[in-house]
Motif scaffolding. Structure first.
Motif, short mmCIF file in Angstrom:
data_model
loop_
_atom_site.label_atom_id
_atom_site.label_comp_id
_atom_site.label_asym_id
_atom_site.label_seq_id
_atom_site.Cartn_x
_atom_site.Cartn_y
_atom_site.Cartn_z
N PHE A 192 5.48 -6.69 -10.77
CA PHE A 192 4.07 -6.50 -10.37
C PHE A 192 3.99 -6.10 -8.87
CE2 PHE A 192 0.67 -8.48 -8.35
CZ PHE A 192 -0.53 -7.75 -8.97
N LYS A 193 3.51 -4.86 -8.63
CA LYS A 193 3.53 -4.36 -7.25
C LYS A 193 2.14 -4.31 -6.97
CE LYS A 193 4.75 -1.01 -3.90
NZ LYS A 193 5.63 0.22 -3.76
N PRO A 194 1.64 -5.35 -6.05
CA PRO A 194 0.42 -5.30 -5.62
C PRO A 194 -0.08 -4.12 -4.96
CG PRO A 194 1.64 -7.53 -4.96
CD PRO A 194 2.48 -6.44 -5.35
N CYS A 195 -1.34 -3.92 -4.77
CA CYS A 195 -1.85 -2.94 -4.00
C CYS A 195 -2.37 -3.41 -2.53
CB CYS A 195 -3.56 -2.51 -4.64
SG CYS A 195 -3.49 -1.62 -6.00
N ASN A 196 -1.79 -2.51 -1.69
CA ASN A 196 -1.92 -2.80 -0.23
C ASN A 196 -2.85 -1.62 0.52
OD1 ASN A 196 -0.35 -4.98 0.07
ND2 ASN A 196 1.62 -3.54 -0.38
N SER A 197 -3.10 -0.56 -0.04
CA SER A 197 -3.99 0.56 0.48
C SER A 197 -4.36 1.31 -0.58
CB SER A 197 -3.47 1.22 1.76
OG SER A 197 -2.31 1.95 1.50
#
Length: 360
Positions: A192-197
């Motif tokens: 799971f790669k969170p959104c940063n932008s």
């Protein structure tokens, strides 16, 4: 003597400004989040504690040991006064720990408590603050319907409530954030790669769409997009990618500059060949890697090198700014990766190395 309750300092935030000494800590215990603010402005008649905490902030800001103080010393100083509250507000769950199941929604939107740490007459005094909304929420982005329609045409949407955190010890899910999650009723492992932008995720999703359309994710060491995570408000919280079992070790931590046989040259050459083959395929498909650097190469448990992170950007020392996002920038970065892998060798390479301007 009662044992201290188990908890984990999940993260902290400090200002980069030298005149701002406030700090915020997130502590997790039994699936609940504790947000603690510490500010010298709340210290009353406590000059020694002010000096101590300012020295602590310097440690956190630098990320290094300062005056024999470590970040763990800071954590202990901040959290020790809260331990009884941690135990009271986040008691151990009933039942067998083996049966614990924490969803990604449970983790991202957990029950929370907000505190400040006052210091009066040199004594630390926890104080709870009433709060109906969390001071922090997960990073997210929101897109218009046209973009979501395009996204839905080539990948899937997942509800965070149907995604489960995955740990060898199920109880760890109550205390730690997890990069490894399970989808499809627990049948598929994902990262799971969170959104940063918004800009970054648009570029990354578009790159992965091209990789998937070209079938490169099934031929080379490239992640496959299993889907995106969207909550019930229409916010995209992150991407679900192939889980690479690497023990948290990127290439940058696998090379020992002063130990040329750890790993042995044959393994280093294997990694360089894999990176070259994969990057060549990307370029033939019209895809640029972008942020080429050792931290964006993962080495899995079978000693295979994976290219990761297509979010754009560049890193000083790896790719020059004016070359960022170009094939030329990728090749320049790969030349530096080659030198990183073989810092002193001059005779053990293959002809593929000529592509980067010189040979080993």
């Amino acid at each position: 003597m009662t044992d201290a309750p188990r908890y984990v300092v999940e993260k902290y935030i400090v200002s980069i400004r030298d005149d701002d000494h406030d700090a915020r800590f997130t502590v997790r215990r039994n699936g609940k989040a504790f947000y603690i603010k510490v500010s010298p402005s709340q210290f009353v008649n406590s000059p020694m504690m002010i000096d101590k905490f300012i020295s602590f902030v310097k440690v956190l800001r630098s990320g290094k040991e300062v005056l024999d103080i470590y970040d763990t010393d800071v954590y202990e100083w901040v959290t020790a006064p809260f331990e009884l509250l941690f135990a009271e507000l986040a008691p151990n769950p009933p039942g067998d720990p083996k049966d614990i199941r924490i969803t990604l929604h449970d983790h991202l939107f957990s029950e929370f408590f907000v505190f400040t740490l006052d210091v009066i007459d040199e004594k630390r005094c926890p104080r709870r603050i009433a709060a109906e909304t969390s001071p922090y929420r997960p990073s997210y982005v929101r897109f218009d319907d046209n973009f979501l329609d395009e996204l839905e045409a080539w990948t899937l949407f997942y509800d965070p409530a149907r995604i489960t955190l995955s740990f060898k010890d199920p109880e760890d899910a109550l205390f730690k954030p997890s990069e490894k999650v399970l989808i499809d009723s627990g049948q598929t492992e994902c990262f799971f790669k969170p959104c940063n932008s918004g800009v970054q995720i648009i570029r990354e999703l578009e790159t992965y769409r091209k990789i998937q359309a070209a079938g490169l994710d099934s031929q080379f060491n490239l992640c496959h997009v299993h889907g995106v995570v969207m909550d019930d408000c229409g916010f995209i919280l992150g991407i679900l990618l192939t889980y690479i079992d690497c023990g948290g070790c990127p290439l940058s931590t696998r090379i020992h500059p002063e130990e040329l046989d750890d790993p042995i040259p044959a393994i280093r050459n294997r990694w360089l060949n894999q990176l070259d083959t994969t990057l060549t395929a990307l370029h033939k498909a019209g895809i640029v890697w972008g942020d080429v650097k050792a931290e964006n190469v993962l080495i899995d448990q079978d000693n295979n090198a994976w290219i990761t992170d297509f979010g754009g950007g560049y890193t000083d020392g790896w790719v020059d700014r004016e070359m960022a996002g170009t094939v030329e920038g990728d090749l320049a970065g790969m030349s530096k990766l080659k030198k990183f892998l073989f810092p002193s060798e001059n005779s053990s390479g293959s002809q593929i190395h000529d592509r980067y301007g010189d040979t080993i």
